[in-house]
Structures are given as C-alpha cells and as structure tokens.
Design an enzyme around this catalytic site. Structure first.
Site, PDB file in Angstrom:
ATOM      1  CB  ALA A  73     -14.333  -6.718   2.754  1.00 41.00           C
ATOM      2  CG  ASP A  74     -11.615 -10.848   7.941  1.00 43.58           C
ATOM      3  OD1 ASP A  74     -12.728 -11.040   8.457  1.00 43.58           O
ATOM      4  OD2 ASP A  74     -10.548 -11.165   8.498  1.00 43.58           O
ATOM      5  CG  HIS A  86     -14.568 -13.030   2.849  1.00 42.81           C
ATOM      6  ND1 HIS A  86     -14.150 -12.278   1.765  1.00 42.81           N
ATOM      7  CD2 HIS A  86     -13.511 -13.086   3.686  1.00 42.81           C
ATOM      8  CE1 HIS A  86     -12.896 -11.907   1.950  1.00 42.81           C
ATOM      9  NE2 HIS A  86     -12.492 -12.381   3.109  1.00 42.81           N
ATOM     10  NE  ARG A 139     -15.502  14.233 -14.982  1.00 47.43           N
ATOM     11  CZ  ARG A 139     -15.853  15.375 -15.609  1.00 47.43           C
ATOM     12  NH1 ARG A 139     -16.593  16.277 -14.960  1.00 47.43           N
ATOM     13  NH2 ARG A 139     -15.478  15.604 -16.845  1.00 47.43           N
ATOM     14  CE1 TYR A 142      -4.005  -2.062   0.395  1.00 48.78           C
ATOM     15  CE2 TYR A 142      -2.725  -3.226   2.055  1.00 48.78           C
ATOM     16  CZ  TYR A 142      -3.830  -3.150   1.232  1.00 48.78           C
ATOM     17  OH  TYR A 142      -4.742  -4.171   1.233  1.00 48.78           O
ATOM     18  NE  ARG A 195      -7.247  -8.111  -3.707  1.00 50.34           N
ATOM     19  CZ  ARG A 195      -7.142  -9.247  -3.021  1.00 50.34           C
ATOM     20  NH1 ARG A 195      -8.091 -10.161  -3.109  1.00 50.34           N
ATOM     21  NH2 ARG A 195      -6.105  -9.473  -2.250  1.00 50.34           N
TER      22      ARG A 195
END
Length: 269
Positions: free
Chosen positions: A173-174, A212, A129, A97, A171
């Site tokens: 996500a726990d 999930h 934008r 990241y 994309r």
C-alpha cells in the site's frame, strides 16, 4: 473529523517516523507491516477531505475492473491516466484485476466470474463464508505488468440487520497516493453490491501488509497533516438498477464533497 480520516492521518504520522527501507523502485520508503483500517461507511463516503482526491479516476477505474478490461484505451476515453506508467506500447496490462475478478481462467480454459458468483451466493446463501474474490492468480503473475496490490476481498452479510461489510487484503500500500484511491474504490464497490443484493453498506476493513510512504512524499504528507478535515461526502446510486452490470458511471453521484486543494506527488514506478 470522521473516524476514517482520523485513522488515516494517524497512519501518515506513524509512517513519517517509521524506519527507512529500500524498495523495488529505488526511491526508498518509510514502512510498516500489518496495519488495519476499519471504516464505518455510515459516517459518510470515505474520500479524504484534507486533500482533493480525484473521484472521476476512481469511478472509471472501478467500472474498468468490473468490465474485466485490461487495456488503458477505455480509461483514456474518460481522461483517466492513472495506469499509463505500467502499460505496454499497445496500452495492455496483462490479466490484472478485472480479468481475474470476472474471467479467471480454469485448467481447461473455462472462465470463472468470481464476482458474479459472490453476488449469486449473497442472494441465495448470505451466511456463506466463501464470499471471496481473488486477484492473485499465481499462474499468471508473470503475464501482469504489475502484480495485484489489493489481492483479495471478502464480503460479510448480516441478514438480521440488513448490513453488508467487506474486508480487503492489500499486500502493498502506497499510503499517500494509492491507499486513498483503494479505500474509496472498495467503498464504492461495497455500495453497489449492497444495493443489488438488498443490503445497506456498513464496514470497510483494510488489512494492510507492507504499507509505506515514499521518501519523496514526506513533505506532501506533512502538508496534509497540517490541514483540518471537513465532514465526509456521501454517494447516491441510481436506485432503479437491479444488477451490478446494469450500472454505468453516470448512475453514481458524489454529493457534498468539501475538500482542501490537491497535493501533487510523483509516482514511483
């Protein structure tokens, strides 16, 4: 109950009855696809109250990202261990990241500070934008110990009202362990960027791809759903700071965080 916590708890409820899927870790999940969380930060700082969320880890991880660091040594210096399971023997995670946010490598070896460029554009052309930062560098995915889960974020300024919003595409996500951290981390980033560009933080929108609940988090989720939420806390920033890179962790104060006890849960690696 805040709209954020209500939406989050509804998501946990939906996941508990969602179809079972196998996953990369082998633990198994209950999964959904294409979910949106829309958080109004004017309600308060979005840190869950139905369980204690470790704000210190969120704070130091975000500053680690902002410095473009990729080794866990400096996290350990502050007692933060949330990246330990993925680091190599030297504590390195590869170009994840923060590296991509602040030092994206161009074709000729030049480094691009994506976040710095966004702040400059917000000041000079707030209707743009193109206020985007991406962590999904296809050419370097194989070098990352864990490919980015929150892959892209975009700012949206409203000069007429003085408000700034952010949308994040995630994309993967726990829902029980990771998502509450991610929401609070981007809320903190929104507060900081809004401050140094002269705006008030407003909406935080998460567009979730594969969201999930791990099978070994189901009892913990049911416990959390049995609890009554408290009002959200709020954040105080050191108002004397004028640039994002001037901030230090001690310039951020979490106030009035009333919460239930922590709910331990294993990490699936």
């Amino acid at each position: 109950m805040s709209h954020y916590e209500h939406s989050y708890l509804l998501l946990l409820e939906r996941l508990l009855s969602a179809p079972i899927r196998m996953d990369r870790t082998g633990v198994g999940v209950r999964g959904l696809f294409g979910i949106q969380l829309d958080v109004n930060t004017e309600e308060g700082f979005p840190l869950l109250t139905t369980k204690k969320v470790h704000f210190k880890s969120i704070l130091h991880e975000l500053f680690w990202f902002l410095r473009g660091e990729t080794n866990i040594r400096s996290l350990h210096a502050h007692g933060v261990t949330i990246w330990d399971e993925w680091a190599d023997e030297q504590g390195e995670l590869g170009p994840i990241y923060g590296y991509q946010w602040r030092r994206w490598q161009g074709y000729h070896g030049e480094a691009y500070d994506q976040l710095g460029a966004v702040i400059k554009t917000l000041r000079e052309n707030p209707y743009s934008r193109r206020l985007l930062v991406s962590a999904w560098n296809v050419a370097q995915l194989s070098e990352m110990r864990l490919p980015p889960c929150h892959v892209l974020f975009q700012f949206y300024a409203e000069p007429a009202t003085g408000r700034l919003s952010i949308q994040v595409y995630q994309r993967s996500a726990d829902a029980f362990l990771g998502l509450p951290f991610n929401v609070a981390s981007y809320a903190l980033l929104l507060h900081m960027v809004a401050h140094v560009t002269g705006y008030k933080p407003y909406r935080l929108i998460f567009a979730l791809g594969d969201v999930h609940l791990y099978r070994n988090h189901e009892e913990q989720a049911r416990l959390q759903l049995s609890r009554t939420p408290y009002p959200l806390p709020y954040i105080e920033l050191n108002r004397s700071k004028r640039e994002l890179d001037e901030f230090e962790p001690e310039d951020i104060q979490l106030k009035n965080y009333q919460h239930h006890s922590a709910i331990p849960a294993p990490i699936a690696v």
